[in-house]
Design a protein around this motif. Structure first.
Motif, PDB file in Angstrom:
ATOM      1  N   LYS A   1       0.786  -1.216   0.070  1.00 42.11           N
ATOM      2  CA  LYS A   1       0.076   0.065  -0.015  1.00 42.11           C
ATOM      3  C   LYS A   1       0.716   1.167   0.164  1.00 42.11           C
ATOM      4  O   LYS A   1       0.556   2.202  -0.439  1.00 42.11           O
ATOM      5  CB  LYS A   1      -0.861  -0.049   1.320  1.00 42.11           C
ATOM      6  CG  LYS A   1      -2.189  -0.726   1.179  1.00 42.11           C
ATOM      7  CD  LYS A   1      -3.252  -0.163   1.850  1.00 42.11           C
ATOM      8  CE  LYS A   1      -4.356  -1.328   2.220  1.00 42.11           C
ATOM      9  NZ  LYS A   1      -4.055  -2.811   2.823  1.00 42.11           N
ATOM     10  N   LYS A   2       2.063   1.228   0.672  1.00 40.48           N
ATOM     11  CA  LYS A   2       2.828   2.293   0.854  1.00 40.48           C
ATOM     12  C   LYS A   2       3.484   2.861  -0.465  1.00 40.48           C
ATOM     13  O   LYS A   2       3.479   4.033  -0.929  1.00 40.48           O
ATOM     14  CB  LYS A   2       4.012   2.334   1.871  1.00 40.48           C
ATOM     15  CG  LYS A   2       4.677   3.744   2.112  1.00 40.48           C
ATOM     16  CD  LYS A   2       5.970   3.173   2.964  1.00 40.48           C
ATOM     17  CE  LYS A   2       5.477   3.379   4.427  1.00 40.48           C
ATOM     18  NZ  LYS A   2       6.752   3.380   5.436  1.00 40.48           N
TER      19      LYS A   2
ATOM     20  N   GLN B   1       0.395   4.511  -2.467  1.00 43.46           N
ATOM     21  CA  GLN B   1       0.316   5.887  -1.603  1.00 43.46           C
ATOM     22  C   GLN B   1       1.347   7.019  -2.111  1.00 43.46           C
ATOM     23  O   GLN B   1       1.122   7.998  -2.142  1.00 43.46           O
ATOM     24  CB  GLN B   1       0.347   5.831  -0.257  1.00 43.46           C
ATOM     25  CG  GLN B   1      -0.917   5.495   0.782  1.00 43.46           C
ATOM     26  CD  GLN B   1      -0.626   5.265   1.952  1.00 43.46           C
ATOM     27  OE1 GLN B   1       0.320   5.286   2.807  1.00 43.46           O
ATOM     28  NE2 GLN B   1      -1.747   4.581   2.691  1.00 43.46           N
ATOM     29  N   TRP B   2       2.373   6.437  -2.209  1.00 43.07           N
ATOM     30  CA  TRP B   2       3.635   7.288  -2.564  1.00 43.07           C
ATOM     31  C   TRP B   2       3.862   7.308  -3.893  1.00 43.07           C
ATOM     32  O   TRP B   2       4.608   7.987  -4.596  1.00 43.07           O
ATOM     33  CB  TRP B   2       4.911   6.687  -2.113  1.00 43.07           C
ATOM     34  CG  TRP B   2       5.265   6.902  -0.325  1.00 43.07           C
ATOM     35  CD1 TRP B   2       4.068   7.205   0.562  1.00 43.07           C
ATOM     36  CD2 TRP B   2       6.217   6.745   0.193  1.00 43.07           C
ATOM     37  NE1 TRP B   2       4.639   7.436   1.601  1.00 43.07           N
ATOM     38  CE2 TRP B   2       6.067   6.995   1.666  1.00 43.07           C
ATOM     39  CE3 TRP B   2       7.716   6.271  -0.114  1.00 43.07           C
ATOM     40  CZ2 TRP B   2       6.975   7.201   2.429  1.00 43.07           C
ATOM     41  CZ3 TRP B   2       8.600   6.471   0.836  1.00 43.07           C
ATOM     42  CH2 TRP B   2       8.154   6.786   2.231  1.00 43.07           C
ATOM     43  N   ARG B   3       2.864   6.731  -4.779  1.00 45.10           N
ATOM     44  CA  ARG B   3       2.804   6.891  -6.263  1.00 45.10           C
ATOM     45  C   ARG B   3       3.819   6.081  -6.877  1.00 45.10           C
ATOM     46  O   ARG B   3       3.981   6.357  -8.101  1.00 45.10           O
ATOM     47  CB  ARG B   3       2.572   8.353  -6.819  1.00 45.10           C
ATOM     48  CG  ARG B   3       1.878   9.245  -6.261  1.00 45.10           C
ATOM     49  CD  ARG B   3       2.209  10.699  -6.715  1.00 45.10           C
ATOM     50  NE  ARG B   3       0.922  11.543  -6.010  1.00 45.10           N
ATOM     51  CZ  ARG B   3       0.145  12.343  -6.753  1.00 45.10           C
ATOM     52  NH1 ARG B   3      -0.258  11.926  -7.973  1.00 45.10           N
ATOM     53  NH2 ARG B   3      -0.747  13.040  -6.160  1.00 45.10           N
TER      54      ARG B   3
END
Lengths: 556, 556
Positions: A204-205, A208-210
């Motif tokens: 997921k991170k 989230q960070w693209r």
């Protein structure tokens, strides 16, 4: 690195050792499954789907074939054939053992291939999807970054990473930094943190960070690939029922003194450090329609000559590093060149015409980023018109004979240059401008004055007045001027020339592509060259030895 | 180069050895008359108006003083006090004898000074006129290129030239290539030819090729200078009768462990390779008006703190190359910082407010191109608001304490960051965007969400959610996280960090300034580092010995 063999860029899927290319309707799958023992040079094993120039030559070939041989393909899935690893990037032992020039040339070619992937997505309706089914580190993640959509498997072990800085003391060399910030818009502080974290970011991170577009659990992996591939395919306007054009092997003979193709010939002059390159215009009228052109297949002149130029540029760049000046001549009928251009340009909605034009564009861009001095010599009997005039516009300098060679052929028609539609739009440089726009950057009036003379066959004085050529010597001064120009060039520092040309060839705006070749590559070259990376105690050389690198801590 | 003395950047006209500054009404004349024996390091003579860092420190001081101390000056004429030579550029023996880091740092500073000249022309109504009264070669011509208008004396001997490539095997290092192509719009092939011609170009041809604006015969020289100076002055909106603000000497104490100013303190930690920099906010309310602010002169907080930061950056960059990480803290009342910002921003038409804002802009840009890792640490009692928040936005990473230090001061107000008007426009980076725009490049929604919270004092979680800071550890993790971040940074290759930071700090568009610092500088650094230039047989080392350089002819 021991004796490097002469590198051959021509290949074909049946000879691939590292990739599998499969198509099923509108979806192709390119599976990377690197043969550990298949290094292009001896001395290292290509573990963990790491790559060297040989692996990338196959990728380049596959990307090209997909565009020409597979009009039906609308989505290309890049994935790995190995468990748990997508791709570990460029092979580190290969990098550590390579001389500086080899590393730089290798990075340039891999960059061009990744730009080609983006070009197919942008201009060919052939969209790349990275199905990252294991860890993608360094150049492996950079390969994914070149794709339009990145799926990362969410399995608690697979991550994306750029470990070059923490592990090797160098930068990601194939556009990673530029694409992270300027394409994926990762925030600069997160990008900084990500690029110092050897283990990378997952799940997921990463979303989230693209860094990736989605993290997909294993149970939904295959179906999600199929879904995304179908979605991307639905955007495309590639034809459903066209027939592909087979890229049969480029015919070439090569010895120590010459490289000869059907339409292109290069004479290698080792004494003066130059290559004389002659390009033949078409020998006959263009086909009546683009369908007939496609029926000529790889023998259609614009495609044939582009493939030959492409191979020649790659061959000379890699195998002939001491030949620092390339002198371009053409031979043929300017009207025929313009007629072929016209066929392509009036058929631009046709997929094949579109592919040929974009391939020529990419090949000319390859010339622009080539670290050789480029000189165009425009003589009677030449055909610097339209698409072939781009060779002169790409040159650092051009010479056009004023008048004729009185002794040899006093009745010849004087040499001319002719602007055509091809010079006014389709063949953009990496900076997004045409070579003509770049030439007249900041001089709108000069641009207009030149463009207005489209289709006029311009003799030397006119061409010089309009700023289309550099010098217009006459018969008496001709040989001497060209001799001096090439000899002088050979006397200068090759490094300084490379830097000079890399700056002057790209006036005006910058794009992701010029940033990658200009800014990022220059920094990378500098770092490659520093003891902290490439010295005996440097990080690149010490990697995997169990010994830590010893750094000179001075910040420069 | 033998032991380098600690370089001192503070100077004043009465101490200049190399320049004369004279003003007459709206016209100032800066006369370069370099003292051959006045090198900042021993071992070379500054012949032919060649320069070293010491000469350029004086030029920087003069350019700054003209803006602050001379509101009446609208045109600055740069000329030479020596016969037949305008300026021979950077001293070659100095370059040849200097270690790599010294050369690179020297080029960076000279570039900043030339950018400052253009900044004065663009934003201060103080236009620079190059009165090239003799040959201007290399850095000498580049100095002229930074001026708005270039007059070249037409005397059959004076020329402009960029002889770096043919004579020294390096590139012009202070923006020459970029300004020739992107500012003066010299055609790329002519630019190429010009840059290989050691003797340069003079007279009418220099005008035709756009290398200079006019070639003026000696009999009309003085009157033409006066005419042009008056024309350029007439464009300006600088005040006629304002009083200047004296730039009294910045108060500073320095020893091996600390550099201390009134508002800025730096503790040098040689063991961990970092500098802890603390910036104090204003201690009192802002003056009621900008006139009162000017009356406070160099003690006006925003000017004082900017001057101190400027000197500190230059000192650390030049004298403390092994301290690779700079950690920024602030101390004070955020509301006071915003109140001072507000005074400046609401008085922008006032010449003094304008100067202070542009000076702060330039100083922050100096930070952006500094080859040190920048970390911002945001703790209770800090004042990262408005203009001082730019320090955190300039950082590669930032840490903001979530909550308070429970053991030390459980009743403290938690640390906050506050966006103000100063973050939304005036303090642009070299890429033409604000740091906030660069941070959210490609993320319009993220930008809007943050900007909407202007004036809100944001605690750590909010600031992290909005993307204004990188990490928000709490009391328990705080020390450990910051320790790891700085120690880890110190363990990486300093060269790779420099390249990484130079790429990530400048997302988005490019300008002439980013091209100079990004592309041109990186190429120049690479070339400086290559044996063909700096090796024992390289061109830079062999220059003037009568021996030709020996080049490795491989093109890289």
């Amino acid at each position: 690195m021991p004796d490097q063999p002469r590198v051959e860029f021509r290949t074909a899927p049946e000879r691939y050792r590292h990739w599998r290319l499969a198509t099923e309707g509108p979806v192709a799958t390119l599976t990377m499954d690197v043969d550990e023992q298949g290094g292009i040079v001896s001395g290292y094993e290509l573990k963990l789907n790491s790559y060297d120039l040989g692996v990338d030559i196959e990728l380049y070939d596959a990307v090209q074939r997909l565009r020409f041989e597979h009009p039906e393909v609308r989505t290309v899935v890049i994935t790995s054939g190995k468990p748990k690893i997508f791709c570990a990037g460029a092979n580190i032992r290969m990098l550590a053992a390579s001389p500086h020039g080899w590393k730089v040339n290798f990075c340039k070619f891999t960059n061009e291939t990744r730009n080609g992937i983006e070009d197919a997505t942008a201009h060919s309706g052939q969209t790349y999807l990275a199905a990252v089914n294991g860890t993608a580190s360094g150049g492996g993640y950079e390969l994914a970054l070149a794709c339009e959509h990145i799926m990362l498997i969410d399995d608690r072990s697979s991550a994306v990473s750029l470990p070059e800085l923490p592990l090797l003391g160098v930068l990601p060399g194939t556009g990673g930094l530029t694409r992270v910030s300027d394409k994926r818009h990762v925030r600069r502080d997160l990008a900084d943190y990500f690029s110092t974290r050897a283990e990378g970011v997952s799940g997921k991170k990463a979303v989230q960070w693209r860094l990736v577009d989605e993290a997909v659990p294993r149970p939904r992996w295959d179906e999600t690939i199929a879904e995304r591939a179908a979605e991307l395919a639905a955007r495309s306007s590639r034809p459903q029922d066209a027939e592909g054009v087979a890229l049969t092997e480029v015919r070439k003979t090569r010895d120590d003194g010459a490289i000869t193709y059907d339409h292109v010939e290069a004479r290698l002059d080792r004494d003066t450090g130059k290559v004389d390159i002659s390009v033949k215009g078409p020998q006959n009228d263009p086909p009546a329609s683009i369908a007939e052109a496609a029926a000529r297949s790889a023998d259609f002149w614009p495609l044939a000559v582009t493939r030959e130029l492409d191979d020649l540029i790659l061959d000379l760049r890699t195998n002939e590093t001491e030949l620092g000046t390339w002198v371009f001549r053409t031979q043929g009928d300017p009207a025929q060149v313009l007629a072929y251009d016209n066929l392509l340009l009036t058929s631009r909605e046709d997929w094949f015409a579109n592919e040929v034009l974009h391939y020529l564009k990419r090949t000319l861009r390859r010339l622009d980023v080539t670290s050789r001095s480029l000189i165009a010599v425009i003589e009677p009997g030449s055909c610097f018109a339209g698409s072939l005039l781009e060779l002169a516009l790409a040159a650092d300098r051009s010479f056009q004979l004023a008048g004729v060679f009185e002794d040899q052929d006093p009745d010849a028609e004087p040499a001319t240059v002719t602007l055509g539609e091809a010079n006014l739009g389709p063949l953009t440089m990496s900076n997004g401008l045409t070579r003509l726009q770049t030439r007249f950057w900041g001089d709108e009036a000069g641009y207009e004055a030149a463009a207005k003379r489209k289709k006029d066959a311009l003799e030397a004085e006119d061409a010089a007045d309009l700023g289309l050529i550099t010098f217009a010597p006459d018969d008496i001064d001709w040989d001497e001027e060209i001799r001096i120009a090439t000899e002088e060039r050979a006397s200068f520092s090759p490094d300084a020339l490379t830097g000079l040309e890399a700056n002057y060839r790209f006036a005006g705006p910058e794009t992701m592509e010029t940033k990658i070749f200009g800014r990022l590559s220059a920094w990378q070259n500098w770092i490659f060259n520093r003891p902290n990376a490439a010295g005996p105690d440097g990080a690149l050389r010490r990697f995997g030895t169990g010994q830590r690198a010893v750094f000179d801590r001075k910040r420069v």
